[in-house]
Design a protein around this motif. Structure first.
Motif, PDB file in Angstrom:
ATOM      1  N   LYS A   1       0.764  -1.418  -0.403  1.00 45.43           N
ATOM      2  CA  LYS A   1      -0.157  -0.063  -0.236  1.00 45.43           C
ATOM      3  C   LYS A   1       0.680   1.305   0.122  1.00 45.43           C
ATOM      4  O   LYS A   1       0.302   2.323  -0.797  1.00 45.43           O
ATOM      5  N   ASP A   2       1.776   1.438   0.570  1.00 44.94           N
ATOM      6  CA  ASP A   2       2.758   2.518   0.697  1.00 44.94           C
ATOM      7  C   ASP A   2       3.571   2.814  -0.977  1.00 44.94           C
ATOM      8  O   ASP A   2       3.364   4.020  -1.018  1.00 44.94           O
ATOM      9  N   TYR A   3       4.144   1.821  -1.334  1.00 42.41           N
ATOM     10  CA  TYR A   3       4.243   2.214  -2.362  1.00 42.41           C
ATOM     11  C   TYR A   3       2.868   2.329  -4.046  1.00 42.41           C
ATOM     12  O   TYR A   3       3.000   3.511  -3.727  1.00 42.41           O
ATOM     13  N   ILE A   4       2.709   1.519  -3.406  1.00 46.49           N
ATOM     14  CA  ILE A   4       0.715   2.328  -4.209  1.00 46.49           C
ATOM     15  C   ILE A   4       0.713   4.063  -4.313  1.00 46.49           C
ATOM     16  O   ILE A   4       0.247   4.546  -4.825  1.00 46.49           O
ATOM     17  N   ASP A   5       0.744   3.645  -2.765  1.00 48.53           N
ATOM     18  CA  ASP A   5       0.323   5.721  -1.972  1.00 48.53           C
ATOM     19  C   ASP A   5       1.311   6.492  -3.049  1.00 48.53           C
ATOM     20  O   ASP A   5       1.498   7.394  -3.790  1.00 48.53           O
ATOM     21  N   ARG A   6       3.055   6.135  -3.008  1.00 49.65           N
ATOM     22  CA  ARG A   6       4.083   6.720  -3.590  1.00 49.65           C
ATOM     23  C   ARG A   6       3.919   7.145  -4.826  1.00 49.65           C
ATOM     24  O   ARG A   6       4.445   7.790  -5.110  1.00 49.65           O
ATOM     25  N   LEU A   7       4.284   5.551  -5.027  1.00 52.16           N
ATOM     26  CA  LEU A   7       4.456   5.998  -6.595  1.00 52.16           C
ATOM     27  C   LEU A   7       3.421   5.813  -7.672  1.00 52.16           C
ATOM     28  O   LEU A   7       4.331   6.218  -8.992  1.00 52.16           O
ATOM     29  N   PHE A   8       2.209   5.847  -8.046  1.00 45.36           N
ATOM     30  CA  PHE A   8       1.360   5.834  -8.666  1.00 45.36           C
ATOM     31  C   PHE A   8       0.551   6.990  -8.299  1.00 45.36           C
ATOM     32  O   PHE A   8       0.156   7.424  -7.115  1.00 45.36           O
ATOM     33  N   THR A   9      -0.048   7.281  -9.368  1.00 44.63           N
ATOM     34  CA  THR A   9      -1.438   8.027  -9.075  1.00 44.63           C
ATOM     35  C   THR A   9      -2.936   7.757  -9.985  1.00 44.63           C
ATOM     36  O   THR A   9      -2.190   6.767 -10.637  1.00 44.63           O
ATOM     37  N   GLU A  10      -4.083   8.448  -9.690  1.00 50.13           N
ATOM     38  CA  GLU A  10      -5.150   7.627 -10.049  1.00 50.13           C
ATOM     39  C   GLU A  10      -5.026   5.956  -9.298  1.00 50.13           C
ATOM     40  O   GLU A  10      -5.937   5.325 -10.072  1.00 50.13           O
ATOM     41  N   TYR A  11      -4.874   5.771  -8.743  1.00 49.12           N
ATOM     42  CA  TYR A  11      -4.773   4.389  -7.995  1.00 49.12           C
ATOM     43  C   TYR A  11      -6.326   4.289  -8.059  1.00 49.12           C
ATOM     44  O   TYR A  11      -6.861   4.718  -7.099  1.00 49.12           O
ATOM     45  N   THR A  12      -7.010   3.135  -8.709  1.00 43.52           N
ATOM     46  CA  THR A  12      -8.556   2.942  -9.069  1.00 43.52           C
ATOM     47  C   THR A  12      -8.715   1.950  -8.160  1.00 43.52           C
ATOM     48  O   THR A  12      -8.057  -0.052  -8.712  1.00 43.52           O
ATOM     49  N   PRO A  13      -8.444   1.450  -7.024  1.00 41.80           N
ATOM     50  CA  PRO A  13      -9.002  -0.589  -6.491  1.00 41.80           C
ATOM     51  C   PRO A  13     -10.047  -1.307  -7.829  1.00 41.80           C
ATOM     52  O   PRO A  13     -11.071  -0.261  -7.752  1.00 41.80           O
ATOM     53  N   LEU A  14      -9.623  -2.228  -7.610  1.00 39.44           N
ATOM     54  CA  LEU A  14     -11.126  -2.703  -8.376  1.00 39.44           C
ATOM     55  C   LEU A  14     -10.510  -4.809  -7.118  1.00 39.44           C
ATOM     56  O   LEU A  14      -9.639  -4.552  -7.295  1.00 39.44           O
ATOM     57  N   ALA A  15     -11.787  -4.709  -6.957  1.00 37.15           N
ATOM     58  CA  ALA A  15     -12.161  -6.060  -5.720  1.00 37.15           C
ATOM     59  C   ALA A  15     -12.420  -7.102  -6.413  1.00 37.15           C
ATOM     60  O   ALA A  15     -13.540  -7.165  -7.216  1.00 37.15           O
ATOM     61  N   GLY A  16     -12.874  -8.206  -5.874  1.00 40.41           N
ATOM     62  CA  GLY A  16     -13.490 -10.059  -5.621  1.00 40.41           C
ATOM     63  C   GLY A  16     -13.370 -10.221  -6.679  1.00 40.41           C
ATOM     64  O   GLY A  16     -12.702 -10.039  -7.743  1.00 40.41           O
ATOM     65  N   ASP A  17     -13.564 -11.709  -6.772  1.00 40.78           N
ATOM     66  CA  ASP A  17     -13.115 -12.235  -7.433  1.00 40.78           C
ATOM     67  C   ASP A  17     -14.125 -12.913  -8.620  1.00 40.78           C
ATOM     68  O   ASP A  17     -13.863 -13.904  -9.732  1.00 40.78           O
ATOM     69  N   ARG A  18     -15.301 -12.156  -8.344  1.00 43.47           N
ATOM     70  CA  ARG A  18     -16.679 -12.471  -8.603  1.00 43.47           C
ATOM     71  C   ARG A  18     -17.382 -13.911  -8.635  1.00 43.47           C
ATOM     72  O   ARG A  18     -17.560 -14.502  -9.673  1.00 43.47           O
ATOM     73  N   ASN A  19     -16.593 -14.563  -7.979  1.00 46.95           N
ATOM     74  CA  ASN A  19     -17.532 -16.322  -7.738  1.00 46.95           C
ATOM     75  C   ASN A  19     -17.427 -15.959  -6.194  1.00 46.95           C
ATOM     76  O   ASN A  19     -18.623 -16.673  -5.977  1.00 46.95           O
ATOM     77  N   PHE A  20     -16.675 -15.342  -5.494  1.00 50.24           N
ATOM     78  CA  PHE A  20     -16.667 -16.343  -3.879  1.00 50.24           C
ATOM     79  C   PHE A  20     -16.478 -14.608  -3.224  1.00 50.24           C
ATOM     80  O   PHE A  20     -17.166 -14.103  -2.407  1.00 50.24           O
TER      81      PHE A  20
ATOM     82  N   ASP B   1     -10.825 -10.837  -1.680  1.00 52.97           N
ATOM     83  CA  ASP B   1      -9.321 -11.146  -0.673  1.00 52.97           C
ATOM     84  C   ASP B   1      -8.683  -9.732  -0.377  1.00 52.97           C
ATOM     85  O   ASP B   1      -8.075  -9.242  -0.877  1.00 52.97           O
ATOM     86  N   HIS B   2      -8.809  -9.616   0.914  1.00 46.03           N
ATOM     87  CA  HIS B   2      -8.008  -8.391   1.430  1.00 46.03           C
ATOM     88  C   HIS B   2      -6.663  -8.288   1.388  1.00 46.03           C
ATOM     89  O   HIS B   2      -5.650  -7.409   1.806  1.00 46.03           O
ATOM     90  N   ALA B   3      -6.099  -9.790   1.610  1.00 46.85           N
ATOM     91  CA  ALA B   3      -4.493  -9.665   1.314  1.00 46.85           C
ATOM     92  C   ALA B   3      -3.847  -9.629   0.004  1.00 46.85           C
ATOM     93  O   ALA B   3      -2.829  -9.374  -0.129  1.00 46.85           O
ATOM     94  N   VAL B   4      -4.298  -9.349  -0.659  1.00 41.93           N
ATOM     95  CA  VAL B   4      -3.967  -8.777  -2.113  1.00 41.93           C
ATOM     96  C   VAL B   4      -5.316  -7.693  -2.301  1.00 41.93           C
ATOM     97  O   VAL B   4      -6.376  -7.322  -2.825  1.00 41.93           O
ATOM     98  N   MET B   5      -4.122  -6.462  -2.767  1.00 42.83           N
ATOM     99  CA  MET B   5      -4.631  -5.546  -3.651  1.00 42.83           C
ATOM    100  C   MET B   5      -4.034  -5.070  -4.804  1.00 42.83           C
ATOM    101  O   MET B   5      -3.337  -5.639  -5.525  1.00 42.83           O
ATOM    102  N   GLY B   6      -5.553  -4.958  -5.600  1.00 44.57           N
ATOM    103  CA  GLY B   6      -5.081  -4.168  -7.180  1.00 44.57           C
ATOM    104  C   GLY B   6      -5.851  -3.583  -7.813  1.00 44.57           C
ATOM    105  O   GLY B   6      -6.855  -3.136  -7.223  1.00 44.57           O
ATOM    106  N   GLY B   7      -5.721  -2.406  -8.616  1.00 44.10           N
ATOM    107  CA  GLY B   7      -6.620  -2.114  -9.378  1.00 44.10           C
ATOM    108  C   GLY B   7      -5.315  -1.108 -10.200  1.00 44.10           C
ATOM    109  O   GLY B   7      -4.690  -1.459 -10.538  1.00 44.10           O
ATOM    110  N   LEU B   8      -6.398  -0.243 -11.317  1.00 42.31           N
ATOM    111  CA  LEU B   8      -5.914   0.072 -12.133  1.00 42.31           C
ATOM    112  C   LEU B   8      -4.894   1.518 -11.640  1.00 42.31           C
ATOM    113  O   LEU B   8      -5.678   1.958 -10.219  1.00 42.31           O
ATOM    114  N   ALA B   9      -3.641   1.812 -12.260  1.00 43.65           N
ATOM    115  CA  ALA B   9      -3.134   3.326 -11.589  1.00 43.65           C
ATOM    116  C   ALA B   9      -1.874   3.503 -12.891  1.00 43.65           C
ATOM    117  O   ALA B   9      -2.217   2.987 -13.964  1.00 43.65           O
TER     118      ALA B   9
END
Lengths: 317, 320
Positions: B73-92, B95-103
């Motif tokens: 999270k620290d890396y994403i906050d400092r290195l990227f702009t417009e971070y837009t988290p995308l959530a969910g596996d569409r099945n179940f 998982d908050h242990a994995v973060m990800g999204g467009l940036a």
């Protein structure tokens, strides 16, 4: 003797010491305790004739049982760098390897062969649990890549029998890197439009399950095989509760949608031929035991070959 | 306030003493006490330098797991702009242990995915200490797939003790999820760059780090099994983790020699946690460098290059 000694120990021992007592003509079934005559047991592919319990079967015997008339040609596997990390725990890795080679008569934990199953040509790779717990080494990775390469060359399906505790710790990160390497092998088959069928046998866990053993077009398991990622003990310690009966067993996985089928070892050859022939548009197979093909390339050796000389034997590092 | 590791105790003592002296001399400029304090500072700095110049593999594990080490999270906050988290596996689940999204990295849109361990008790529990369940890997697969379709480079930040060993995780196909994630990494027709920022724990790391380029922070680790796990299996004694850490060759330096790691990113003196901003910026610079190396490659070249990298691994071992 308590129930643990009676019940758990023989199971563990049977994984390692079964083949070392040839003078013993009788084998006790680990599950039901029936005394089984060795010839009858071998004829039944180490499946108990009383309770259907699947006991371990060596890779070479597996190949002989699968191919028509027991005839097959081994596919050569490129030899990897020996002991790349100079690994040593309480024992040197090179010594562990030497012991395993002496004990099993095999080079490493996987055999690859070409032959016919019910007149259906196929490449078959079999992981050998008796060789350092079947652990995924660079050699095992090379064997799977060699199997896929041969299958693509010959336009043949690949059937893979998995059995391992995971990646080989003594090869460290290079053991782990067999996950992507073997996944590439599976991709080669998919791109060539060739069937890849996995038969998970007891036990298949860790990085092996989390790579090539879970990527089959069709996923079959032998009855009661233990299949999972993490070990049951680790899970129990993590979540602090007992796991349900049959957890991580083949039937449990089937129930949870992780497998297509659970199939008895006795019926496997027929079933593999049936599936392969439908996937590749061939007519229905002739079932049952068949003599070797008309032009057998070579009869598989009945006994394990001589242990090859150790090139690194002099190394004392 | 820096949390000191066991082996940093001597430094902690000197720094505490210097602090004490400064408090004593409060308001009195130019006294001998202050001079002594700055001498102690210099001594502490020297000690830190010599300790970190030659960290044992086990000490590197401790640094890699340092609770104050900058996380995904620290890396994403400092290195990227417009971070837009995308959530969910569409099945179940998500998982908050994995973060990800467009940036955006500079101006370039990318897909960023990583393990997040959390930085206090509450967030650590929420993030499950960075141990992903099948849903985490399936979310990553979904995001990688999306990136592939829209031509966005994928950046993964690896920091996990390993995949979560739980009942539900097994029932929902932990193995299959990891296998498919590795397969997806290998399939991508866009650049995939991975940075091991802390712990690269076994299959849980492979599922994200099967990349065109793998960079590792100087004191990060990447291993088939934790030193404790290895020690308890091979030494039958979990206390032999120092020996196991040595034998496993899990340091960035070993992995660079073996060809698994392509680039080592230097950490600030005393580890990334002593100057997170500097560590994160160094990773940013490395990321941009690696991205521009791959900039002109087409989908086939990227796929082939990735395959070659992994098929060729192990052709050489470590020097004796």
């Amino acid at each position: 003797m308590n129930w643990i000694n009676n019940y758990v120990r023989p199971k563990i021992n049977s994984l390692f010491s079964r083949r070392e007592v040839p003078e013993n003509l009788w084998t006790k079934c680990d599950e039901c305790g029936t005394m089984l005559f060795h010839r009858e047991l071998a004829h039944n592919l180490n499946v108990c004739t009383n309770c259907d319990h699947h006991m371990p079967i060596r890779a070479r015997e597996r190949l002989a049982s699968l191919f028509d008339g027991g005839a097959f040609t081994e596919v050569p596997v490129p030899e990897p760098v020996a002991d790349p990390l100079h690994f040593r725990d309480q024992k040197k890795y090179t010594d562990r390897l030497k012991d395993a080679r002496r004990k099993t008569g095999e080079r490493d934990a996987m055999l690859v062969a070409e032959g016919e199953i019910r007149r259906t040509p196929a490449i078959v790779a079999v992981q050998d649990f008796s060789f350092m717990g079947g652990s995924m080494s660079m050699y095992v990775g090379n064997a799977i890549v060699a199997a896929a390469t041969r299958a693509v060359e010959r336009k043949l399906p690949l059937v893979l029998f998995s059995a391992a505790g995971g990646a080989r710790m003594q090869e460290g990160i290079l053991g782990l890197m067999q996950m992507p390497r073997t996944t590439i092998a599976v991709q080669m088959l998919k791109e060539a439009g060739l069937p890849y069928i996995v038969v998970l046998t007891h036990p298949t866990t860790g990085g092996v399950t989390a790579s090539y053993a879970m990527l089959g077009d069709v996923q079959i398991a032998e009855p009661n095989a233990l299949i999972g990622f993490a070990g049951a003990r680790v899970i129990e310690q993590t979540i602090g509760e007992k796991l349900p009966e049959g957890f991580q067993r083949a039937e449990y996985l089937l129930d949870h949608g992780m497998l297509d089928r659970v199939t008895s070892r006795i019926d496997l050859a027929d079933e593999l031929a049936t599936i392969i022939r439908m996937l590749t548009g061939q007519p229905a197979p002739v079932k049952g035991d068949l003599p070797p093909p008309e032009e057998p390339t070579e009869i598989g050796p009945a006994m394990p070959p001589e242990v090859p000389e150790e090139p690194e034997a002099a190394q004392t590092k | 306030m820096t949390q000191y590791l066991e082996f940093e105790k001597p430094i902690a003592e000197i720094e505490a003493k210097a602090e004490e002296l400064r408090a004593l001399a409060a308001g009195e400029e130019g006294t001998d006490v202050l001079k002594e304090a700055s001498q102690l500072d210099a001594k502490a700095a020297d000690l830190l330098k010599s300790l970190y110049a030659d960290l044992s593999p086990w000490r590197k594990c401790l640094v890699a797991r340092h609770p104050q080490r900058p996380h995904c999270k620290d890396y994403i906050d400092r290195l990227f702009t417009e971070y837009t988290p995308l959530a969910g596996d569409r099945n179940f689940a998500d998982d908050h242990a994995v973060m990800g999204g467009l940036a955006r990295l500079d101006d370039t849109p990318v897909m960023v995915i990583g393990h997040e361990k959390g930085n206090d008790t509450k967030s650590r529990i929420e993030r499950n200490f960075g141990m992903a369940r099948p849903e985490g890997y399936r979310k990553a697969i979904r995001l990688m797939d999306m990136a592939d379709r829209f031509g966005l480079p994928v950046i993964t930040l690896v920091d996990t003790p390993g995949a979560y060993p739980g009942k539900g995780a097994e029932e929902r196909g932990q193995s299959e999820a990891i296998a498919r994630s590795t397969e997806k990494c290998l399939d991508l027709g866009v650049p995939l760059i991975s940075v091991v920022i802390g712990e690269g724990g076994s299959g849980g790391a492979v599922a994200f780090a099967t990349a065109n380029r793998v960079a590792m922070l100087e004191h990060s680790i990447y291993s088939v099994i934790s030193p404790e796990g290895c020690a308890s299996i091979l030494w039958k004694d979990a206390e032999k983790m120092r020996e196991a850490a040595e034998a496993l060759r899990l340091t960035a330096q070993n992995l660079r020699e073996l060809g698994i790691c392509d680039k080592i990113v230097k950490e600030p003196l005393g580890g990334a946690h002593r100057d997170p901003a500097a560590a994160i910026d160094a990773v940013g610079k490395a990321l941009k460098g690696m991205l521009s190396e791959l900039g002109d490659s087409d989908a086939k070249a990227l796929r082939d290059g990735r395959r070659r990298k992994y098929l060729d691994l192990g052709s050489k071992g470590l020097a004796a």
